[in-house]
Structures are given as structure tokens and as C-alpha cells.
Write an enzyme that holds these catalytic residues in place. Structure first.
Site, PDB file in Angstrom:
ATOM      1  N   PRO A 242      19.442  39.622  20.149  1.00  0.00           N
ATOM      2  CA  PRO A 242      20.607  38.814  19.839  1.00  0.00           C
ATOM      3  C   PRO A 242      20.301  37.473  19.175  1.00  0.00           C
ATOM      4  O   PRO A 242      19.316  36.811  19.513  1.00  0.00           O
ATOM      5  CB  PRO A 242      21.261  38.590  21.210  1.00  0.00           C
ATOM      6  N   ASN A 243      21.160  37.146  18.247  1.00  0.00           N
ATOM      7  CA  ASN A 243      21.150  35.870  17.504  1.00  0.00           C
ATOM      8  C   ASN A 243      20.046  35.770  16.453  1.00  0.00           C
ATOM      9  O   ASN A 243      20.020  34.804  15.692  1.00  0.00           O
ATOM     10  CB  ASN A 243      21.084  34.665  18.468  1.00  0.00           C
TER      11      ASN A 243
ATOM     12  N   ARG B 179      20.009  28.985  12.418  1.00  0.00           N
ATOM     13  CA  ARG B 179      20.030  28.725  13.857  1.00  0.00           C
ATOM     14  C   ARG B 179      18.818  27.879  14.255  1.00  0.00           C
ATOM     15  O   ARG B 179      17.683  28.307  14.111  1.00  0.00           O
ATOM     16  CB  ARG B 179      19.960  30.074  14.564  1.00  0.00           C
TER      17      ARG B 179
ATOM     18  N   TYR C 225      13.091  27.604  15.095  1.00  0.00           N
ATOM     19  CA  TYR C 225      12.839  28.964  14.593  1.00  0.00           C
ATOM     20  C   TYR C 225      12.457  29.010  13.115  1.00  0.00           C
ATOM     21  O   TYR C 225      12.155  30.089  12.596  1.00  0.00           O
ATOM     22  CB  TYR C 225      14.070  29.849  14.843  1.00  0.00           C
TER      23      TYR C 225
ATOM     24  N   ASN D 114      11.116  41.783  19.447  1.00  0.00           N
ATOM     25  CA  ASN D 114      11.556  40.442  19.790  1.00  0.00           C
ATOM     26  C   ASN D 114      12.935  40.610  20.416  1.00  0.00           C
ATOM     27  O   ASN D 114      13.946  40.704  19.705  1.00  0.00           O
ATOM     28  CB  ASN D 114      11.624  39.530  18.558  1.00  0.00           C
TER      29      ASN D 114
ATOM     30  N   ALA E 294      16.932  36.561  23.742  1.00  0.00           N
ATOM     31  CA  ALA E 294      17.312  36.132  25.101  1.00  0.00           C
ATOM     32  C   ALA E 294      17.254  37.270  26.114  1.00  0.00           C
ATOM     33  O   ALA E 294      17.036  37.023  27.315  1.00  0.00           O
ATOM     34  CB  ALA E 294      18.706  35.518  25.065  1.00  0.00           C
TER      35      ALA E 294
ATOM     36  N   GLU F 108       5.170  42.591  22.167  1.00  0.00           N
ATOM     37  CA  GLU F 108       6.258  41.622  22.343  1.00  0.00           C
ATOM     38  C   GLU F 108       5.990  40.431  21.430  1.00  0.00           C
ATOM     39  O   GLU F 108       4.876  39.888  21.422  1.00  0.00           O
ATOM     40  CB  GLU F 108       6.295  41.175  23.807  1.00  0.00           C
TER      41      GLU F 108
ATOM     42  N   HIS G  64       7.588  36.643  19.886  1.00  0.00           N
ATOM     43  CA  HIS G  64       8.567  35.551  19.834  1.00  0.00           C
ATOM     44  C   HIS G  64       8.147  34.584  18.744  1.00  0.00           C
ATOM     45  O   HIS G  64       6.957  34.253  18.626  1.00  0.00           O
ATOM     46  CB  HIS G  64       8.651  34.803  21.170  1.00  0.00           C
TER      47      HIS G  64
ATOM     48  N   ARG H  79       8.772  25.756  26.222  1.00  0.00           N
ATOM     49  CA  ARG H  79      10.223  25.501  26.232  1.00  0.00           C
ATOM     50  C   ARG H  79      10.745  25.521  27.679  1.00  0.00           C
ATOM     51  O   ARG H  79       9.983  25.323  28.617  1.00  0.00           O
ATOM     52  CB  ARG H  79      10.900  26.521  25.322  1.00  0.00           C
TER      53      ARG H  79
HETATM   54  C1  DQA Z   1      12.903  34.018  20.927  1.00  0.00           C
HETATM   55  C2  DQA Z   1      12.730  33.160  22.195  1.00  0.00           C
HETATM   56  C3  DQA Z   1      13.846  33.441  23.184  1.00  0.00           C
HETATM   57  O1  DQA Z   1      13.683  32.648  24.342  1.00  0.00           O
HETATM   58  C4  DQA Z   1      15.188  33.117  22.568  1.00  0.00           C
HETATM   59  O2  DQA Z   1      16.232  33.450  23.443  1.00  0.00           O
HETATM   60  C5  DQA Z   1      15.393  33.732  21.229  1.00  0.00           C
HETATM   61  C6  DQA Z   1      14.273  33.839  20.309  1.00  0.00           C
HETATM   62  C7  DQA Z   1      11.859  33.661  19.849  1.00  0.00           C
HETATM   63  O3  DQA Z   1      11.675  34.464  18.931  1.00  0.00           O
HETATM   64  O4  DQA Z   1      11.244  32.578  19.908  1.00  0.00           O
HETATM   65  O5  DQA Z   1      16.510  34.070  20.855  1.00  0.00           O
HETATM   66  O6  DQA Z   1      12.703  35.370  21.280  1.00  0.00           O
END
Ligand code: DQA
Length: 144
Positions: free
Chosen positions: A11-12, A19, A24, A75, A78, A99, A101, A108
């Protein structure tokens, strides 16, 4: 390598570029897909790059990977920190899972320090922005 690498984004991540660019970066998800496609080609890998804001859709794609995918780069955004459903789906898949990120989640908020995905991951890459996806492709290429 037989089978595609599924690169799944949660998501997002469709909002990358606009964003929180201070966290990011300014690349869009389409930019990252193009970088992945180029590196995969160099490595002789085929990729299937997807994004969803819906937890169940991500679960469905992980289940789909059971039918012949060679590996998963995930990825989960959240959902990383909340989703037992994604963890259970990953545990049902017998292929390498990396995994990824973009940000260094350990630098964080505390709630980002726990990952359900990590419990099923072969390895974890965080904090290197889009380069993390390329490192994950290289790791998968070496796994075969
Ligand atoms: C994320 C890190 C997560 O904590 C966050 O909710 C994201 C992006 C990252 O790529 O740094 O949406 O996965």
C-alpha cells in the site's frame, strides 16, 4: 532460471515520487519497475512487477507465486508490520523471498522495527532506496 521473479509492492507505494520524498526519494514506482526490468534482463531473469493497496490481493499474488515463480521480492509497505495473513501466505510458498524496504525502517518509529514478513524471508534489504530492489534481484540470481 525457470519461472519469473514476482516483485510485489504494497500500500501507498503507488504514490512514490510524491509521498514523503524526504524519506522515500523522488523516483516513482514506474521508475523502479524500469530499473528492475533492466537489471533483470542483464541477469537473465524474467520479472512480474505489481502493486496493490489491498492486503488480500497481495495474499492472492503470493499464492499465485506457488505455481512456478522462481522467487519473490516483497515490499509489503505498512502491511509488513501488521499482516499475519501475508506471513501465512509466504510460509506456504517454497521459494526464496527477499524483503525490501526503501527506507531504513530501524532508524524510524518503533512500530516499523517489527516485521511479520521477516519471519518468512530468506533475507532483508532496507535503507538503500530503489537500489534495494536491484540488490534483491542480484541475491536471487545467486540463489539459483
Ligand atoms: C516501507 C517502510 C514501511 O514502514 C512503510 O509503511 C512503507 C514503505 C519502505 O519501503 O521503506 O510504506 O516499506
Amino acid at each position: 532460471m525457470a519461472g519469473k521473479i514476482f516483485i510485489l509492492n504494497g500500500p501507498n507505494l503507488n504514490l512514490l515520487g510524491v509521498r514523503q520524498p524526504e524519506i522515500y526519494g523522488s523516483e516513482t514506482l514506474a521508475d523502479i519497475e524500469a530499473l528492475c526490468a533492466a537489471r533483470a534482463k542483464d541477469l537473465g531473469l524474467a520479472i512480474d512487477f505489481r502493486q496493490s493497496n489491498v492486503e488480500g490481493e497481495l495474499v492472492g499474488w503470493i499464492q499465485e507465486a506457488r505455481d512456478g515463480a522462481a522467487g519473490i521480492i516483497l515490499n509489503a509497505a505498512a502491511y509488513t508490520h501488521t499482516s499475519i495473513a501475508i506471513l501465512d501466505a509466504l510460509k506456504a510458498v517454497d521459494i526464496p523471498v527477499i524483503e525490501v524496504h526503501l527506507s531504513n525502517v530501524f532508524a524510524r518509529e518503533d512500530f516499523r522495527h517489527h516485521s511479520y514478513v521477516s519471519l518468512a524471508a530468506t533475507g532483508v534489504i532496507c535503507g538503500f532506496g530503489s537500489a534495494g530492489y536491484l540488490l534483491a534481484l542480484e541475491a536471487l540470481a545467486k540463489q539459483q
